[in-house]
Design a protein around this motif. Structure first.
Motif, PDB file in Angstrom:
ATOM      1  N   ALA A 169      42.579  42.111  36.281  1.00 22.51           N
ATOM      2  CA  ALA A 169      41.635  41.332  37.084  1.00 22.51           C
ATOM      3  C   ALA A 169      40.677  40.550  36.192  1.00 22.51           C
ATOM      4  CB  ALA A 169      40.852  42.257  38.027  1.00 22.51           C
ATOM      5  N   ARG A 170      40.185  41.171  35.148  1.00 24.29           N
ATOM      6  CA  ARG A 170      39.278  40.460  34.211  1.00 24.29           C
ATOM      7  C   ARG A 170      40.001  39.307  33.528  1.00 24.29           C
ATOM      8  NH1 ARG A 170      36.215  45.778  31.832  1.00 24.29           N
ATOM      9  NH2 ARG A 170      34.695  45.930  33.524  1.00 24.29           N
ATOM     10  N   GLY A 171      41.268  39.514  33.182  1.00 23.85           N
ATOM     11  CA  GLY A 171      42.048  38.448  32.554  1.00 23.85           C
ATOM     12  C   GLY A 171      42.243  37.279  33.489  1.00 23.85           C
ATOM     13  N   VAL A 172      42.508  37.570  34.756  1.00 21.17           N
ATOM     14  CA  VAL A 172      42.682  36.489  35.751  1.00 21.17           C
ATOM     15  C   VAL A 172      41.372  35.745  35.917  1.00 21.17           C
ATOM     16  CG1 VAL A 172      43.120  36.009  38.184  1.00 21.17           C
ATOM     17  CG2 VAL A 172      44.584  37.608  36.949  1.00 21.17           C
ATOM     18  N   ILE A 173      40.279  36.472  36.063  1.00 22.72           N
ATOM     19  CA  ILE A 173      38.960  35.834  36.218  1.00 22.72           C
ATOM     20  C   ILE A 173      38.637  34.971  35.001  1.00 22.72           C
ATOM     21  CG2 ILE A 173      36.471  36.300  36.309  1.00 22.72           C
ATOM     22  CD1 ILE A 173      37.218  38.759  38.086  1.00 22.72           C
ATOM     23  N   ALA A 174      38.898  35.475  33.804  1.00 20.96           N
ATOM     24  CA  ALA A 174      38.620  34.718  32.586  1.00 20.96           C
ATOM     25  C   ALA A 174      39.464  33.446  32.534  1.00 20.96           C
ATOM     26  CB  ALA A 174      38.881  35.579  31.355  1.00 20.96           C
ATOM     27  N   HIS A 175      40.694  33.536  32.976  1.00 17.48           N
ATOM     28  CA  HIS A 175      41.579  32.370  32.951  1.00 17.48           C
ATOM     29  C   HIS A 175      41.124  31.311  33.953  1.00 17.48           C
ATOM     30  CE1 HIS A 175      45.185  30.062  32.316  1.00 17.48           C
ATOM     31  NE2 HIS A 175      45.357  30.003  33.630  1.00 17.48           N
TER      32      HIS A 175
END
Length: 50
Positions: A43-49
């Motif tokens: 989820a953090r990776g998606v948000i960062a992207h």
């Protein structure tokens, strides 16, 4: 041990029957805490992207 080539191991593999070997499924580390941590990381990776 939790990794064999190939996965799953041949049930007749003599290593699986050795008295000093403790073999677990490769998914042995898939605890609820580990799954939660992976979900948060994704989820953090998606948000960062985004």
């Amino acid at each position: 041990m939790d990794v064999f080539a190939p996965e799953p191991p041949d049930p007749d593999d003599p290593l699986l029957h050795h008295p000093r070997v403790f073999a677990t499924p490769h998914m042995a580390a898939m605890t609820h805490d580990a799954l939660d941590a992976m979900a948060v990381a994704v989820a953090r990776g998606v948000i960062a992207h985004l």
